[in-house]
Design an enzyme around this catalytic site. Structure first.
Site, PDB file in Angstrom:
ATOM      1  N   PHE A 120       0.793  -1.266   0.043  1.00  0.00           N
ATOM      2  CA  PHE A 120      -0.138  -0.031   0.208  1.00  0.00           C
ATOM      3  C   PHE A 120       1.151   1.140   0.103  1.00  0.00           C
ATOM      4  O   PHE A 120       1.803   1.344   0.751  1.00  0.00           O
ATOM      5  CB  PHE A 120      -1.058  -0.171   1.356  1.00  0.00           C
ATOM      6  N   ASP A 189       0.514  -4.694   8.937  1.00  0.00           N
ATOM      7  CA  ASP A 189      -0.552  -4.001   8.520  1.00  0.00           C
ATOM      8  C   ASP A 189      -1.659  -4.675   8.484  1.00  0.00           C
ATOM      9  O   ASP A 189      -1.854  -5.295   7.268  1.00  0.00           O
ATOM     10  CB  ASP A 189      -0.264  -3.058   7.442  1.00  0.00           C
ATOM     11  N   TYR A 214     -11.749   2.351   9.845  1.00  0.00           N
ATOM     12  CA  TYR A 214     -12.743   3.074   9.039  1.00  0.00           C
ATOM     13  C   TYR A 214     -13.032   2.014   7.656  1.00  0.00           C
ATOM     14  O   TYR A 214     -14.027   2.290   7.144  1.00  0.00           O
ATOM     15  CB  TYR A 214     -12.619   4.317   8.191  1.00  0.00           C
ATOM     16  N   LYS A 215     -12.541   0.864   7.686  1.00  0.00           N
ATOM     17  CA  LYS A 215     -12.956  -0.209   6.507  1.00  0.00           C
ATOM     18  C   LYS A 215     -13.743  -1.057   7.129  1.00  0.00           C
ATOM     19  O   LYS A 215     -15.075  -0.730   7.553  1.00  0.00           O
ATOM     20  CB  LYS A 215     -11.596  -0.674   6.177  1.00  0.00           C
ATOM     21  N   ARG A 361     -12.263  -3.732  -7.683  1.00  0.00           N
ATOM     22  CA  ARG A 361     -12.204  -4.065  -6.610  1.00  0.00           C
ATOM     23  C   ARG A 361     -13.135  -4.295  -5.957  1.00  0.00           C
ATOM     24  O   ARG A 361     -14.066  -3.296  -5.748  1.00  0.00           O
ATOM     25  CB  ARG A 361     -11.170  -3.749  -5.604  1.00  0.00           C
TER      26      ARG A 361
HETATM   27  C1  PLP Z   1      -6.474   1.776   4.238  1.00  0.00           C
HETATM   28  C2  PLP Z   1      -4.993   1.541   4.413  1.00  0.00           C
HETATM   29  C3  PLP Z   1      -4.187   2.325   5.165  1.00  0.00           C
HETATM   30  C4  PLP Z   1      -4.732   3.735   5.602  1.00  0.00           C
HETATM   31  O1  PLP Z   1      -3.663   4.890   6.227  1.00  0.00           O
HETATM   32  P1  PLP Z   1      -4.285   5.949   6.881  1.00  0.00           P
HETATM   33  O2  PLP Z   1      -3.071   6.483   7.535  1.00  0.00           O
HETATM   34  O3  PLP Z   1      -5.350   5.722   7.843  1.00  0.00           O
HETATM   35  O4  PLP Z   1      -4.891   6.737   5.852  1.00  0.00           O
HETATM   36  C5  PLP Z   1      -2.761   2.149   5.435  1.00  0.00           C
HETATM   37  N1  PLP Z   1      -2.317   0.965   5.051  1.00  0.00           N
HETATM   38  C6  PLP Z   1      -3.206  -0.021   4.345  1.00  0.00           C
HETATM   39  C7  PLP Z   1      -2.504  -1.129   3.942  1.00  0.00           C
HETATM   40  C8  PLP Z   1      -4.485   0.091   3.903  1.00  0.00           C
HETATM   41  O5  PLP Z   1      -5.378  -0.592   3.581  1.00  0.00           O
END
Ligand code: PLP
Length: 402
Positions: A120, A189, A214-215, A361
């Site tokens: 990511f 993560d 938030y997911k 997705r």
């Molecule tokens: C959604 C997501 C994030 C989000 O990071 P924020 O700092 O909260 O915006 C980070 N890593 C992964 C793998 C994600 O899917």
């Protein structure tokens, strides 16, 4: 057929606990979870009573000051760690930064941070910045070469458990076993895992993790994130952001910094209480759910979609592993016109995600989706492809957020 499965679905009633737009099929709960009805009530109470009336007394009287730890312990139940081993703070990005620096500081002989190429973006960017500051190299390696790349000189291995684009899931216990041979810590993560796939961090031997609120946890847009540090590792780690909320006694107002003995040392500033209240409501809901049944339904929804896609949309290439042990709770398909296809789908009321450069997705969130929803979504997709609707000019332009 799909309708009969929905009637027999033991999780079908959960849908009524969420605000969901009429006439749309929301396949994006993996990106922004929908609003639980209870959250609206909780937020009203938070604003009207706690902030509006009780004001500053709420830090004690409504347990605001304990919220990061209290909600962290609830998340701990979902990810399989003990009380005192998880805390809610900041964003995923900030938590990656804090833990990478804290872990690397304990490994003075190391030469590099290791991660997966195509991880990511925030994970890669934050790791690059942390490496720069530490004077370390950042090595990004293809998945197939990762186990070989773990060497004693690796300061820390940063892995995203479920890949945001492909849905590939790492075997956490196997990687921990391999990394332990070289004494290399892994920072996981869990952003696309928590609230989606079964997690047992303690059982897998994991010591460090971060994750998103938030997911799949439905904590609200930009919800605070969490981090996990195993109890046995805590004393050796210092947060690089020595904020007052991570102090052993913030309200002594002393000049000298003394870290809190527990996981609170990874707090930096004051918790955003409105956002914390929404997150806690989402987490409370997730704690009520039978999470084995949740995963079983995710698997069933995926199989249903994979079968329909193969039959109706052979132009799309399935890129998510079919083996449930090797994937998360979303299904991705590649097509060189993925962008306009997704725009056409959204126009038809099917809300999925486009992920650059060529991926569609679909988040399969079992609490809010049924088998008939998947059938209708694929039916729309087949129509858009067969009629080549995606060629329309209005589907070609791109917004700021994709
Ligand atoms: C959604 C997501 C994030 C989000 O990071 P924020 O700092 O909260 O915006 C980070 N890593 C992964 C793998 C994600 O899917």
């Amino acid at each position: 057929m799909a309708q009969a499965r929905d009637r027999a679905d033991p999780l079908a009633h959960w849908r009524d606990r969420f605000e969901l737009p009429q006439g749309r099929i929301y396949l994006d709960g993996n990106s922004l979870g929908p609003l639980p009805l209870a959250t609206r009530v909780r937020m009203a109470e938070m604003v009207d009573v706690q902030w509006g009336h009780d004001l500053i007394a709420s830090w004690n009287d409504h347990g605001w000051i304990d919220a990061p730890r209290r909600i962290g312990d609830k998340i701990g139940q979902i990810i399989g760690v003990r009380p005192g081993e998880a805390i809610v703070a900041d964003s995923v990005s900030a938590n990656i930064y804090k833990l990478l620096l804290a872990i690397a500081e304990t490994r003075p002989k190391a030469t590099h941070i290791l991660t997966e190429a195509g991880n990511f973006p925030t994970d890669l960017h934050v790791a690059a910045g942390a490496a720069r500051l530490l004077g370390l190299e950042l090595r990004s390696v293809e998945r197939a070469a990762l186990t070989e790349a773990i060497v004693p000189e690796t300061a820390v291995l940063l892995l995203t458990h479920v890949h945001y684009r492909t849905g590939d899931r790492f075997d956490m216990a196997a990687f921990e076993g391999r990394a332990r041979q070289c004494d290399v810590p892994i920072l996981w993560d869990l952003s696309h895992s928590v609230g989606a796939v079964p997690l047992d961090l303690a059982g897998a031997g994991a010591r460090f993790a971060v994750g998103c609120g938030y997911k799949y946890c439905n904590g609200g847009p930009g919800a605070p994130a969490f981090l996990h540090v195993k109890q046995s590792e805590l004393a050796a780690l210092s947060s690089p952001i020595q904020g007052w909320m991570g102090h052993a006694a913030p309200f002594d107002f002393t000049d000298a910094y003394r870290p809190a003995p527990g996981i609170e040392r990874f707090l930096a500033g004051t918790p955003p209480m409105l956002a914390m209240a929404a997150l806690e409501s989402g987490i409370d809901l997730m704690l009520e759910v039978d999470r084995d049944a949740l995963w079983a339904k995710s698997v069933a929804l995926f199989d249903h979609m994979a079968e329909l896609m193969a039959a109706r949309c052979p132009q799309m290439t399935a890129i998510t592993p079919f083996d449930p042990e090797r994937r998360g709770s979303h299904a991705s398909f590649a097509h060189h016109q993925a962008w306009p296809i997704n725009r056409a789908l959204i126009d038809a009321g099917v809300i999925g995600d486009f992920r650059s450069p060529d991926v569609l997705r679909f988040g399969l969130t079992p609490l809010t989706l049924g088998f008939a929803d998947i059938w209708h979504a694929v039916d729309w997709l087949a129509r858009i492809l067969d009629e080549e609707r995606w060629r329309r000019p209005e589907y070609q332009a791109r917004g700021k957020v994709t």
